[in-house]
Structures are given as C-alpha cells and as structure tokens.
Design an enzyme around this catalytic site. Structure first.
Site, PDB file in Angstrom:
ATOM      1  N   GLU A   1     -72.825   6.514 -53.983  1.00 19.31           N
ATOM      2  CA  GLU A   1     -72.645   5.089 -53.690  1.00 19.31           C
ATOM      3  C   GLU A   1     -73.295   4.766 -52.352  1.00 19.31           C
ATOM      4  O   GLU A   1     -72.863   5.260 -51.311  1.00 19.31           O
ATOM      5  CB  GLU A   1     -71.148   4.746 -53.634  1.00 19.31           C
ATOM      6  CG  GLU A   1     -70.898   3.296 -53.207  1.00 19.31           C
ATOM      7  CD  GLU A   1     -69.435   3.000 -52.887  1.00 19.31           C
ATOM      8  OE1 GLU A   1     -68.536   3.718 -53.370  1.00 19.31           O
ATOM      9  OE2 GLU A   1     -69.207   2.033 -52.133  1.00 19.31           O
TER      10      GLU A   1
ATOM     11  N   ARG B   1     -74.498  -2.209 -46.486  1.00 16.58           N
ATOM     12  CA  ARG B   1     -74.005  -2.620 -45.171  1.00 16.58           C
ATOM     13  C   ARG B   1     -75.045  -2.478 -44.103  1.00 16.58           C
ATOM     14  O   ARG B   1     -74.778  -2.748 -42.934  1.00 16.58           O
ATOM     15  CB  ARG B   1     -72.832  -1.725 -44.753  1.00 16.58           C
ATOM     16  CG  ARG B   1     -71.623  -1.971 -45.544  1.00 16.58           C
ATOM     17  CD  ARG B   1     -70.492  -1.140 -44.995  1.00 16.58           C
ATOM     18  NE  ARG B   1     -69.645  -0.799 -46.098  1.00 16.58           N
ATOM     19  CZ  ARG B   1     -68.674   0.082 -46.056  1.00 16.58           C
ATOM     20  NH1 ARG B   1     -68.425   0.726 -44.930  1.00 16.58           N
ATOM     21  NH2 ARG B   1     -67.968   0.317 -47.115  1.00 16.58           N
TER      22      ARG B   1
ATOM     23  N   THR C   1     -70.129  -1.976 -51.647  1.00 13.95           N
ATOM     24  CA  THR C   1     -69.933  -3.165 -50.818  1.00 13.95           C
ATOM     25  C   THR C   1     -70.566  -4.407 -51.454  1.00 13.95           C
ATOM     26  O   THR C   1     -71.117  -5.257 -50.755  1.00 13.95           O
ATOM     27  CB  THR C   1     -70.469  -2.959 -49.374  1.00 13.95           C
ATOM     28  OG1 THR C   1     -70.263  -1.601 -48.970  1.00 13.95           O
ATOM     29  CG2 THR C   1     -69.730  -3.836 -48.384  1.00 13.95           C
TER      30      THR C   1
ATOM     31  N   LYS D   1     -61.339   0.750 -58.372  1.00  8.46           N
ATOM     32  CA  LYS D   1     -61.276   1.433 -57.081  1.00  8.46           C
ATOM     33  C   LYS D   1     -59.965   1.024 -56.397  1.00  8.46           C
ATOM     34  O   LYS D   1     -59.625  -0.165 -56.393  1.00  8.46           O
ATOM     35  CB  LYS D   1     -62.488   0.988 -56.264  1.00  8.46           C
ATOM     36  CG  LYS D   1     -62.455   1.311 -54.786  1.00  8.46           C
ATOM     37  CD  LYS D   1     -63.814   1.007 -54.163  1.00  8.46           C
ATOM     38  CE  LYS D   1     -63.702   0.850 -52.655  1.00  8.46           C
ATOM     39  NZ  LYS D   1     -65.003   0.928 -51.979  1.00  8.46           N
TER      40      LYS D   1
HETATM   41  C1  3PG Z   1     -65.786   2.536 -47.138  1.00  7.03           C
HETATM   42  O1  3PG Z   1     -65.720   1.434 -47.629  1.00  7.03           O
HETATM   43  O2  3PG Z   1     -66.365   2.777 -46.070  1.00  7.03           O
HETATM   44  C2  3PG Z   1     -65.219   3.609 -47.953  1.00  7.03           C
HETATM   45  O3  3PG Z   1     -63.961   3.265 -48.360  1.00  7.03           O
HETATM   46  C3  3PG Z   1     -65.256   4.929 -47.294  1.00  7.03           C
HETATM   47  O4  3PG Z   1     -64.147   5.158 -46.559  1.00  7.03           O
HETATM   48  P1  3PG Z   1     -64.073   6.475 -45.710  1.00  7.03           P
HETATM   49  O5  3PG Z   1     -65.113   6.395 -44.650  1.00  7.03           O
HETATM   50  O6  3PG Z   1     -62.661   6.467 -45.143  1.00  7.03           O
HETATM   51  O7  3PG Z   1     -64.293   7.636 -46.650  1.00  7.03           O
END
Ligand code: 3PG
Length: 213
Positions: free
Chosen positions: A47, A51, A74, A134
């Site tokens: 994934e 961002r 995202t 999720k």
């Molecule tokens: C995120 O949106 O950054 C993910 O949920 C990842 O979370 P993490 O960095 O705690 O694994």
C-alpha cells in the site's frame, strides 16, 4: 464494480500475506528497489499512501515489479481514486469511507478496502456490500479487545487492522477470527529506505511474512 466484487478482490489481496506494508515514499527513485525488497521478503501486497508528492510516481514504478500487487492508500477524494487508477494501483485503501469515495471506486473499478472505526461504520459498509474493511486506527481505537468484541455481533466482516500495529502485537491481531491480515509501516522504516538498506528491509519483510494466522 459492485462492493461485493470489490470485497472479493480485496480479500484476495489481503490473503497474499499476513502483513500489508503501509508505505510513505518521499523519493520515487527508491520505489522499485523497495518493492523488490518487500516482495523478495514475502510481502507481495503493497500500500503506497497518497501522502507525498512522489506517491503516484512510486505506484507507477512499483507496478512494474514482478510479483508485486500495488495499491494506493489514503484515498480521500474522487480525484485520488482517478489518479491512483491511472498510476496503476490495483486496489485502494482509505482511512474511512464516504459515499462519494465509494461511488468513485465502484465507478472506476478500483477495489476498495474502506476504513471503519465504530460498529455503526462497519455496519454501514456491510450494508453497502463491503465485507472486508480496514479497522483504523487500530491501537488508538482499543486494539485487539475492541476488534474481538466486534466479531461477536458482526462476524460477517473481515478486518485489516492498521495503525499502531507492529511485529510485537501483530500476532494477537492475526489470531482473531475476524482478522484477514494486518497493515503496518514497521516493515519499511524511513531511515532504512533513505539509506537504501534493501537487505535489511527484506529481512523485516521475511519476519512479518512468517507470522502465523
Ligand atoms: C497509516 O495510516 O499511516 C497506517 O495506519 C500505518 O500506521 P503505522 O505507521 O502505525 O503502521
């Protein structure tokens, strides 16, 4: 694409490995090597979060890596969905789900893993046909006990908990009957990516890929 079909496809992606790496990529030049390292370690589903300015180019590069299955994370807007699809993402992930976002994913044939943080959100998604969701942000929302409690009244939904999941707690999530896989960024630490430590990242991926479920 119907939500039922989307969920069938996201279930297949989630079944590929116990962990889906959540990637924040600052430099698309790292993308192919990073994807190769993760795939070599046994984590094919990736994934890439939308961002950073490099994210779409990273998806383009990663989509060429043999064995990789690259999705865009995202997703917030219709534009994100269209851009992700155009870049070659084969699935999408969102921290939540809005009607417009779901409409866009369904219209663009991008299988969506939508986010839920409450039973009502999970139920609304289930009502629309999303049986794979999720759970976000997992640890901040009560973690394993919360998700376990959702499993009794809402057993139809399989979850990918994400947010605060790491090697140390992934096992307890994966042991739940309503968890299909977990998502996390710990397998690709920013410092290791910057340093080009692909062997180190492959090792982290292999550790994650070996988690029982
Ligand atoms: C995120 O949106 O950054 C993910 O949920 C990842 O979370 P993490 O960095 O705690 O694994």
């Amino acid at each position: 694409m119907t939500p039922d079909h989307a969920s069938e496809l996201t279930a297949r992606v989630c079944a590929l490995a116990p962990v889906v790496p959540v990637l924040v990529i600052d430099d698309a030049a790292h993308a192919a090597s990073l994807a190769q390292a993760l795939v070599a370690g046994g984590l094919p589903a990736l994934e890439v979060t939308l961002r950073t300015p490099a994210a779409l180019e990273a998806i383009r590069e990663m989509a060429k890596v043999p064995g990789g299955v690259v999705g865009a994370g995202t997703l917030l807007t219709e534009k994100d969905v269209e851009a992700a699809k155009e870049a070659g993402a084969t699935f999408g992930v969102s921290p939540g789900a809005t009607r417009r976002l779901m409409d866009a994913c369904e219209a663009n044939d991008l299988p969506l893993l939508p986010g839920a943080a409450t039973p009502s959100e999970a139920m609304a998604l289930l009502e629309r046909g999303y049986t794979v969701q999720k759970f976000f942000p997992a640890e901040a929302n009560g973690g394993v006990p919360t998700l376990k409690a959702w499993g009794a009244p809402i057993p139809q939904v399989q979850f990918c908990p994400t947010g605060g999941v790491s090697l140390s707690n992934a096992l307890t999530y994966l042991a739940l009957s309503n968890v299909i896989c977990v998502g996390g960024s710990w397998v690709a630490p920013a410092a290791m990516v910057r340093a080009g430590d692909w062997a180190g990242i492959s090792k982290l991926a292999a550790e994650a890929a070996a988690l029982p479920r």
